[in-house]
Write an enzyme that holds these catalytic residues in place. Sequence first.
Site, PDB file in Angstrom:
ATOM      1  N   VAL A 155      -1.217  -8.027  65.175  1.00 56.98           N
ATOM      2  CA  VAL A 155      -0.849  -9.414  64.895  1.00 56.98           C
ATOM      3  C   VAL A 155      -0.918 -10.191  66.209  1.00 56.98           C
ATOM      4  O   VAL A 155      -0.312  -9.789  67.211  1.00 56.98           O
ATOM      5  CB  VAL A 155       0.567  -9.507  64.293  1.00 56.98           C
ATOM      6  CG1 VAL A 155       0.940 -10.963  64.030  1.00 56.98           C
ATOM      7  CG2 VAL A 155       0.660  -8.678  63.016  1.00 56.98           C
TER       8      VAL A 155
ATOM      9  N   SER B 126     -20.717 -22.712  60.829  1.00 59.57           N
ATOM     10  CA  SER B 126     -20.782 -23.509  59.609  1.00 59.57           C
ATOM     11  C   SER B 126     -22.092 -24.274  59.632  1.00 59.57           C
ATOM     12  O   SER B 126     -22.699 -24.433  60.686  1.00 59.57           O
ATOM     13  CB  SER B 126     -19.615 -24.509  59.562  1.00 59.57           C
ATOM     14  OG  SER B 126     -19.681 -25.335  58.410  1.00 59.57           O
TER      15      SER B 126
ATOM     16  N   ASN C  59     -13.742 -14.947  62.910  1.00 59.19           N
ATOM     17  CA  ASN C  59     -13.699 -15.638  61.623  1.00 59.19           C
ATOM     18  C   ASN C  59     -12.659 -16.733  61.495  1.00 59.19           C
ATOM     19  O   ASN C  59     -12.758 -17.563  60.608  1.00 59.19           O
ATOM     20  CB  ASN C  59     -13.416 -14.628  60.497  1.00 59.19           C
ATOM     21  CG  ASN C  59     -14.660 -13.893  60.062  1.00 59.19           C
ATOM     22  OD1 ASN C  59     -15.567 -14.479  59.501  1.00 59.19           O
ATOM     23  ND2 ASN C  59     -14.708 -12.617  60.342  1.00 59.19           N
TER      24      ASN C  59
ATOM     25  N   ILE D 131     -17.760 -22.240  50.932  1.00 60.18           N
ATOM     26  CA  ILE D 131     -17.453 -20.913  50.403  1.00 60.18           C
ATOM     27  C   ILE D 131     -16.101 -20.976  49.700  1.00 60.18           C
ATOM     28  O   ILE D 131     -15.186 -21.685  50.145  1.00 60.18           O
ATOM     29  CB  ILE D 131     -17.413 -19.870  51.547  1.00 60.18           C
ATOM     30  CG1 ILE D 131     -18.731 -19.873  52.345  1.00 60.18           C
ATOM     31  CG2 ILE D 131     -17.137 -18.473  50.983  1.00 60.18           C
ATOM     32  CD1 ILE D 131     -19.972 -19.521  51.553  1.00 60.18           C
TER      33      ILE D 131
ATOM     34  N   TYR E  56     -13.554 -30.927  62.283  1.00 59.49           N
ATOM     35  CA  TYR E  56     -14.045 -29.584  61.979  1.00 59.49           C
ATOM     36  C   TYR E  56     -15.472 -29.404  62.489  1.00 59.49           C
ATOM     37  O   TYR E  56     -15.808 -28.409  63.133  1.00 59.49           O
ATOM     38  CB  TYR E  56     -13.997 -29.354  60.460  1.00 59.49           C
ATOM     39  CG  TYR E  56     -14.477 -27.990  60.018  1.00 59.49           C
ATOM     40  CD1 TYR E  56     -13.646 -26.884  60.105  1.00 59.49           C
ATOM     41  CD2 TYR E  56     -15.756 -27.820  59.494  1.00 59.49           C
ATOM     42  CE1 TYR E  56     -14.074 -25.639  59.685  1.00 59.49           C
ATOM     43  CE2 TYR E  56     -16.197 -26.580  59.068  1.00 59.49           C
ATOM     44  CZ  TYR E  56     -15.351 -25.485  59.172  1.00 59.49           C
ATOM     45  OH  TYR E  56     -15.784 -24.244  58.763  1.00 59.49           O
TER      46      TYR E  56
ATOM     47  N   SER F 244     -15.697 -28.957  66.238  1.00 63.82           N
ATOM     48  CA  SER F 244     -15.261 -27.634  66.699  1.00 63.82           C
ATOM     49  C   SER F 244     -16.331 -26.580  66.433  1.00 63.82           C
ATOM     50  O   SER F 244     -16.594 -25.707  67.274  1.00 63.82           O
ATOM     51  CB  SER F 244     -13.940 -27.233  66.016  1.00 63.82           C
ATOM     52  OG  SER F 244     -14.123 -26.964  64.627  1.00 63.82           O
TER      53      SER F 244
END
Length: 251
Positions: free
Chosen positions: A65, A142, A90, A189, A156, A159
């Site tokens: 973690v 992406s 990811n 997705i 988004y 980035s």
Amino acid sequence: MEVYNPFSLAGKTILITGAAGGIGRATVFECAKLGANLILTDINEEGLKATFDLLERPEEHRYVVANLTVDEQLDMLVGEIDKLDGFVSNAGVTKPAPVTFVNRTDMERIMQINAMAPMFLTQRLLRKRKFSKNASIVFTVSIGGVYTTAIGNAMYGSSKGALQVFMKNVALESAAMGIRCNSVNPGMINTGLLKPGTYSEADRMKDMQTYPMKRYGEPREVALGIVYLLSDASSFVTGHSLIIDGGKTLY
């Protein structure tokens, strides 16, 4: 007789971030099926443990973690690693907003998680010589911000665009060491990236019609592309962006 499989990951140790769900979880399952030994990490302990508990042969895998936006936790994670044959990044978040509504707090959070965290984790892994020769790095980027633009996608997309450029620089600088670096660039997705209520069902169905295949992708469909880039089947592929978008970028 052993079955020939150029996509086998047997004997490879692979680090997967964002393993608590979505594309990260799907990648965990596909890599495990192909024989990899996995190190899973995510900030979401409950989701991470749920992923781990679904694995067969848990003795061959482990999870850590970690909040990858915190330097001390980055160092802790890297310290837990001996040698890697693969690294898959990811983790990702989004918050749709028009440019006039972009604010520093949201932009910094999205940049930290989507771009800065994988960048500095990669840097530390390279600096500490954690990659074996012929290792493979794969960033989940992406099509958004790289190949397409959309209203409300400035933070988004920025980035992911930054991570795309970083991928190419890692590929160039690491090639002489035998280390490859590529990206998968998915279209929309079916994951939990977009929170319920962000778009209406009518808007969702309308957006699907902009895809030639008239649907969104599934996490496993991206994970299998990642498997290809991790495997020896892609041994001469580096600096490449594998678009997995149901034809969205054909328009």
